[in-house]
Design an enzyme around this catalytic site. Sequence first.
Site, short mmCIF file in Angstrom:
data_model
loop_
_atom_site.label_atom_id
_atom_site.label_comp_id
_atom_site.label_asym_id
_atom_site.label_seq_id
_atom_site.Cartn_x
_atom_site.Cartn_y
_atom_site.Cartn_z
N GLY A 77 -47.12 29.44 27.61
CA GLY A 77 -48.37 29.09 28.29
C GLY A 77 -48.30 27.69 28.90
N ASN A 100 -49.23 32.33 13.56
CA ASN A 100 -48.87 31.12 14.30
C ASN A 100 -50.11 30.42 14.80
OD1 ASN A 100 -48.94 30.57 17.45
ND2 ASN A 100 -48.94 32.79 17.17
N ASN A 131 -47.34 32.10 32.39
CA ASN A 131 -48.56 32.24 31.59
C ASN A 131 -49.37 30.95 31.77
OD1 ASN A 131 -49.97 31.77 28.75
ND2 ASN A 131 -49.57 33.96 28.89
N CYS A 162 -56.09 32.83 23.67
CA CYS A 162 -55.41 32.10 22.59
C CYS A 162 -56.40 31.75 21.50
CB CYS A 162 -54.75 30.82 23.12
SG CYS A 162 -53.91 29.94 21.78
N ASN A 224 -53.23 39.80 22.70
CA ASN A 224 -52.80 38.52 22.13
C ASN A 224 -52.93 38.66 20.60
OD1 ASN A 224 -52.24 35.72 21.72
ND2 ASN A 224 -53.06 35.29 23.75
N THR A 225 -52.81 37.59 19.88
CA THR A 225 -52.79 37.70 18.41
C THR A 225 -54.20 37.89 17.82
OG1 THR A 225 -52.86 35.29 18.34
CG2 THR A 225 -50.70 36.32 18.14
N GLY A 249 -46.72 40.75 15.33
CA GLY A 249 -45.63 41.48 14.68
C GLY A 249 -46.00 42.91 14.34
N GLY A 275 -47.87 44.11 21.24
CA GLY A 275 -48.30 44.08 19.85
C GLY A 275 -47.35 44.80 18.92
N GLY A 276 -46.48 44.02 18.29
CA GLY A 276 -45.62 44.56 17.24
C GLY A 276 -44.51 45.47 17.69
#
Length: 336
Positions: A77, A100, A131, A162, A224-225, A249, A275-276
């Site tokens: 990013g 993270n 990004n 994020c 995203n996470t 993950g 995603g994973g």
Amino acid sequence: MSQEDNKPAPQSAAAPANATPAPPKKPRGRLQLDMSVNVAGIALRNPILAASGTFGYGVEFEDIVSLDKIGGFVVKGLSKEPMAGNPPPRLFETAAGMLNAIGLQNIGARAFIEEKLPRLRKINGAVVIANVYGYCPEDYEETIRILNDGEGIAAYELNVSCPNVRYGGITFGQDPYLLSEVVAGAKAASKRPLIVKLSPNVTSIGKMARAAEDAGADAVSLVNTFLAMAIDPITRRPRISNITAGLSGPAIKPIALRMVYEASQSVKIPVIGIGGISTAEDVVEFLLAGATAVEVGTANFWDPRACERLVDELERWCLEQHIESVASLRGGLLLG
Ligand SMILES: Cc1cc2nc3c(=O)[nH]c(=O)nc-3n(C[C@H](O)[C@H](O)[C@H](O)COP(=O)(O)O)c2cc1C
């Protein structure tokens, strides 16, 4: 594109005398596999992209991965000015996943153009996606204007998702009105295709995907996470200095897949699934759910060659399954 002999069909047991004659077998020539896909006008040689934040600026992987063999990569990013990120600890391994809270540490858009892009341009055929991150809509627009001058960028991916920064990021990704504002501004500033990266930390992913599409996004990428945390029971302290962090993950794959399916049902623009993902079967699942391409993130941490390996594995899987075009898998989920 490599070719391979089509595998002979397995020999079946002898058919009974009164059985309906089997339809004539199609002659099995050499199967020409087309791995290419097109995302919002960006021609990719295959659908495997490296995800932002897990592949540096690409140049760090130059000696390990054939950057002209994978579909492309999304760089870390970038913001208008350099960012130091959060203090450590910023990473923590969890069951089948990783937390993270890097906090978007990066060298800034100008330094990226001057220090990294010239080297990336020398790699013929590498598809580089930048990004972009900002604290406010004007930040996103200014960063994009700076990057517009950089030769060799195929598209922008707008990080409105994020979870690890105090301002901006996920704030835009959780409110459809703010999302529309930031996407419309970025689109007006951009001279390249705009991919909007969505947050999974929302109630209706379809609604957010539609908001991005209506505001001018050329494609959406997700996820995203997931907002998460971990605590050390002995010290009673959070495992991550930011307290909360983003989970990624294999642990998130089934949820990400459901969200990609829902987003694909809600928009007409291409969807990039994230995603994973760590196997060819994972890639195929995302394509069947409606994704045109995929991004691979955390897998790069335990296998830096993961993207290139997945290109080979996907090719092998398609040949085994007699699939002639990877693009034909998109949205192929059978229901009922
Ligand atoms: C260490 C780390 C740093 C990341 N940094 C970024 C970033 O700068 N911009 C962004 O949009 N996503 C970032 N992400 C999110 C990933 O690109 C990806 O969306 C997420 O990890 C889910 O995919 P995965 O399960 O394959 O890792 C980061 C993820 C990790 C693990």
